[in-house]
Write an enzyme that holds these catalytic residues in place. Structure first.
Site, short mmCIF file in Angstrom:
data_model
loop_
_atom_site.label_atom_id
_atom_site.label_comp_id
_atom_site.label_asym_id
_atom_site.label_seq_id
_atom_site.Cartn_x
_atom_site.Cartn_y
_atom_site.Cartn_z
N ASP A 133 0.84 -1.19 0.00
CA ASP A 133 0.00 0.00 0.00
C ASP A 133 0.88 1.25 0.00
O ASP A 133 1.97 1.27 0.57
CB ASP A 133 -0.90 0.03 1.24
CG ASP A 133 -1.77 1.27 1.28
OD1 ASP A 133 -2.65 1.40 0.42
OD2 ASP A 133 -1.52 2.12 2.14
N HIS A 204 -7.90 -0.83 -9.20
CA HIS A 204 -7.82 0.19 -8.16
C HIS A 204 -6.81 1.28 -8.50
O HIS A 204 -7.08 2.48 -8.30
CB HIS A 204 -7.45 -0.46 -6.83
CG HIS A 204 -7.31 0.51 -5.70
ND1 HIS A 204 -8.36 1.30 -5.27
CD2 HIS A 204 -6.23 0.84 -4.91
CE1 HIS A 204 -7.95 2.06 -4.26
NE2 HIS A 204 -6.67 1.81 -4.04
#
Length: 293
Positions: A133, A204
């Site tokens: 992330d 995403h």
């Protein structure tokens, strides 16, 4: 001289605890916040103020609002605002436990805890899905400019706005996808974390490419995984000098613009969602002057 809460820009800790409070007695809110000033140093304890608390104190923070709920095709994005948010950062779970008790006791005359969660750093900064992330997080001076308000902005200088969501993953559902399908959902290869040029429109990374918005939607992500029993997911935490970037990204993820929902919703859902304002520091203490304290 900068006066931000230094935990905002600092590297992620090994462990974290997130506490959310509602206001139970507005008459004693000022006294409880003054007690909090004796504990929260802005580094091991980062503080966020919700809009309901500012209103109760007769104050206004320009740019602060609540996260709007969204009803999307097949899923919901909830809004769960709170009066006060505390992000505890540390290396020892026992110390975080006792620190959270100190905070809860200090606030007990006016605030009631409504939610708590423990976070942790996984490997080199991975989500429990296995993917890294914050790959494109800004760094250095750019991170400061993205995360903190400047002298030319309406909110107090060196303060910040933060979006917080608790996402719960369906790991059984995730396991039904092949590695290639999972890479398509994220838009990066798990094997080398490289962005995929031919990723599908729902990926995403494509949905949230920060430079693809007008104006650009850069934010400083400080997210960490969470787990409890057999459940687990991600505590999404993103700081910005305004809430624009996060709201723009969330709307696109939800398919507000074009009806294409982010691939993440195929295996995970947000269970909470709130916006807060993080006050600056002054002389080593939280600066609550904008709240009349």
């Amino acid at each position: 001289m900068s006066n931000e809460q230094t935990g905002i820009l600092a590297p992620l800790p090994k462990l974290a605890r997130y506490l959310s409070f509602e206001l139970a007695e507005s008459e004693t809110a000022r006294e409880s916040l003054e007690a909090l000033q004796e504990i929260a140093d802005g580094h091991e304890v980062v503080i966020g103020i919700g809009q309901s608390l500012t209103l109760a104190l007769g104050a206004e923070i320009p740019g602060l609002t609540i996260l709007p709920a969204r009803a999307c095709v097949g899923f919901d994005i909830p809004s769960t605002p709170a009066a006060l948010w505390c992000w505890l950062r540390g290396e020892d779970r026992g110390e975080l436990f006792h620190l959270s008790r100190r905070i809860e006791i200090a606030l007990s005359d006016a605030f009631r805890m409504i939610h708590s969660a423990d976070g942790f750093k996984y490997d080199e900064g991975r989500d429990l899905s296995g993917y890294i992330d914050g790959t494109e997080n800004p760094e250095g001076d750019e991170a400061r400019a993205v995360a903190l308000t400047g002298a030319d902005e309406a909110a107090p200088t060196d303060s910040s706005f933060v979006a917080v969501q608790m996402w719960e993953h369906d790991f059984d559902q995730l396991d039904t996808y092949s590695r290639e399908e999972q890479d398509d959902i994220i838009g990066r290869r798990l094997s080398d974390n490289e962005e995929m040029e031919e990723a599908p429109a729902y990926a995403h990374v494509k949905r949230t490419a920060q430079e693809s918005f007008e104006p650009e939607a850069f934010m400083l992500r400080r997210s960490m995984p969470w787990s409890h029993g057999e459940q687990g997911g991600f505590i999404f935490v993103a700081f910005g000098h305004s809430l624009h970037a996060f709201q723009a990204a969330l709307d696109r993820m939800a398919g507000v613009e074009d009806g294409i929902a982010d691939g993440l919703f195929r295996f995970t859902r947000p269970r909470t969602g709130a916006y807060f304002w993080c006050p600056p520091m002054r002389d080593g203490r939280l600066d609550f002057s904008a709240l009349g304290i």
